[in-house]
Scaffold this motif. Sequence first.
Motif, PDB file in Angstrom:
ATOM      1  N   VAL A 463      55.074  29.942 -23.138  1.00 33.45           N
ATOM      2  CA  VAL A 463      54.178  29.303 -22.162  1.00 33.45           C
ATOM      3  C   VAL A 463      52.886  30.111 -22.032  1.00 33.45           C
ATOM      4  O   VAL A 463      51.781  29.546 -22.004  1.00 33.45           O
ATOM      5  N   GLN A 464      53.024  31.438 -21.992  1.00 29.51           N
ATOM      6  CA  GLN A 464      51.810  32.280 -21.874  1.00 29.51           C
ATOM      7  C   GLN A 464      50.894  32.027 -23.075  1.00 29.51           C
ATOM      8  O   GLN A 464      49.682  31.926 -22.910  1.00 29.51           O
ATOM      9  N   PRO A 469      43.563  30.773 -23.672  1.00 32.40           N
ATOM     10  CA  PRO A 469      42.560  30.059 -24.468  1.00 32.40           C
ATOM     11  C   PRO A 469      42.379  30.722 -25.834  1.00 32.40           C
ATOM     12  O   PRO A 469      42.378  31.946 -25.934  1.00 32.40           O
ATOM     13  N   VAL A 470      42.301  29.923 -26.882  1.00 33.51           N
ATOM     14  CA  VAL A 470      42.136  30.471 -28.230  1.00 33.51           C
ATOM     15  C   VAL A 470      40.647  30.724 -28.446  1.00 33.51           C
ATOM     16  O   VAL A 470      39.818  29.845 -28.289  1.00 33.51           O
ATOM     17  N   THR A 471      40.294  31.985 -28.768  1.00 34.08           N
ATOM     18  CA  THR A 471      38.881  32.293 -29.031  1.00 34.08           C
ATOM     19  C   THR A 471      38.674  32.426 -30.533  1.00 34.08           C
ATOM     20  O   THR A 471      39.493  33.011 -31.238  1.00 34.08           O
ATOM     21  N   THR A 472      37.627  31.862 -31.011  1.00 33.17           N
ATOM     22  CA  THR A 472      37.372  31.957 -32.453  1.00 33.17           C
ATOM     23  C   THR A 472      36.128  32.812 -32.690  1.00 33.17           C
ATOM     24  O   THR A 472      35.197  32.800 -31.893  1.00 33.17           O
TER      25      THR A 472
END
Length: 474
Positions: A463-464, A469-472
Amino acid sequence: MARRSRTKTPITEQAPDIRKTNFAEVCLGYTIEEGQAEAARCLQCKNAPCIGNCPVMIDIPGFILAIKEGSMQKAADILGKYTNLPAICGRVCPQEKQCEQVCKLGMAKNFEPVAIGKLERLVADWALENQDFSSQVVNDQPYIGKVAVIGSGPSGLTVAGDLAKLNYEVTIFEALHDSGGVLTYGIPEFRLPKRIVQKEIESIKSLGVSIETNVVVGKTITMDEIMADFDACYISVGAGAPNFMGIPGTALNGVYSSSEYLTRINLMHGYEFPKYDTPIKQSKNVVVIGGGNVAMDAARSAKRLGAETVSIVYRRSLEELPARIEEYHHSVEEGITYHWLTNPIEYLDDGQGNLCGVKCIQMELGEADESGRRRPVPIENSEFIIEADTVIEAIGQGSNKVLLSTFPELNLTKWGYIEADPKTGETSIPGVFAGGDIVTGAATVILAMGAGKVAAVAIDKYVQEQKTPVTTKV
Ligand code: FAD
Ligand code: SF4
């Protein structure tokens, strides 16, 4: 070593002649003084092997030392770090095959191991009497996520408790009108009082876990609805579908599955009829088929309901009996008799559709089978009849298909259980975890709890990760 008692500190039990006429608990537990005497037998080993043989790795010497020093609160705090259901485990765990089997004291010549299970029970019962569980809500921070648990047996209760402690909003959906799974509907009152199960469930609820009963997932609500509403879910629906021998006469009146027989008695309080309105047959001669804990529970329940004779038919010998040895001894003390190396081949009709006897055949042990145990083979012309008006088949349970049949995306094993990673509970579907008997097949309370513990850690991680948020890189 010389100053330590060689044998476990004796524990008070109801006398066999009295207890076989009532459903009250057989074992009355240690007093604190008796517990301290038993705790003093522990060697406080470094690298204590008992810990490694406990599926939830309880700090056994730690809580035993606290008992010895007279600090029950400290002992309860230590236990609470590892298990949400200590009063239950202290009563029904097969300690003789786990922690107590490897106890260093028990390895010494003529010494019995420390009575670890009975000490666990002492501390847990003390905590249930003396601790205020209503104050244990973890914190008031916003929840990390929402998790659904399907099934309120020991596996579901454990994952729910651990996730609530990690600050998750947890809802357990339970098909029956009462929670606890086998702890409530299977294991009889005389081994595991329901007030103890309910108290431990209350302590889990006081962590913020909510339990919705009378919800059959797959019927009342669907898996799709659950997956849309929750960040993850844990399936712990157990293995409650009864297996049958399938021999002639199975449809006769008087032939029960152990699941039906025990559910009528435990969940529906059949033994308190007419105070509760579930009747249970008043039997004269009862035959129970099987040799596990379930068979012992069914036989001992039948005796308490007033049957004149109760015998267990088991196709192997005492040496292979899968039931806990303590339960076997208790059953013998209560007058249960055994037909070893015997298999039923037909249930006999009295001409009016009622059972009147069990035709059996004698067996001998042949070569070892894939389980490593010697395979029982019938001895020609050795048939005989046992008079019976009730037969209870306790030959194992399989997976219940109600949920699984509505969720075909989930990978199953060739035996029809859910395929899940034993280290995490992850299934073939992201966000869906599973554990307990529905993964392993019928096993034990502590193994179901252990699966819940590892899944709680994996669900939290999952869940974490989903929420981060995925940073690119640019
Ligand atoms: P369960 O305890 O089976 O709980 C599953 C729950 O899921 C049930 O409440 C069920 O109603 C619910 N459910 C099923 N389908 C759905 C659905 N579609 N939607 C919602 N809810 C659903 N083990 C020991 O260690 N020691 C013992 O002495 C011992 N004695 C036993 C005696 C008996 C009579 C039996 C039957 C078992 C015994 N066991 C014992 C085994 C032990 O109880 C089980 O291994 C353990 O309870 C499994 O836990 P679980 O949480 O996986 O499933
Ligand atoms: Fe005590 Fe036995 Fe564990 Fe050693 S192995 S710490 S003696 S309970």
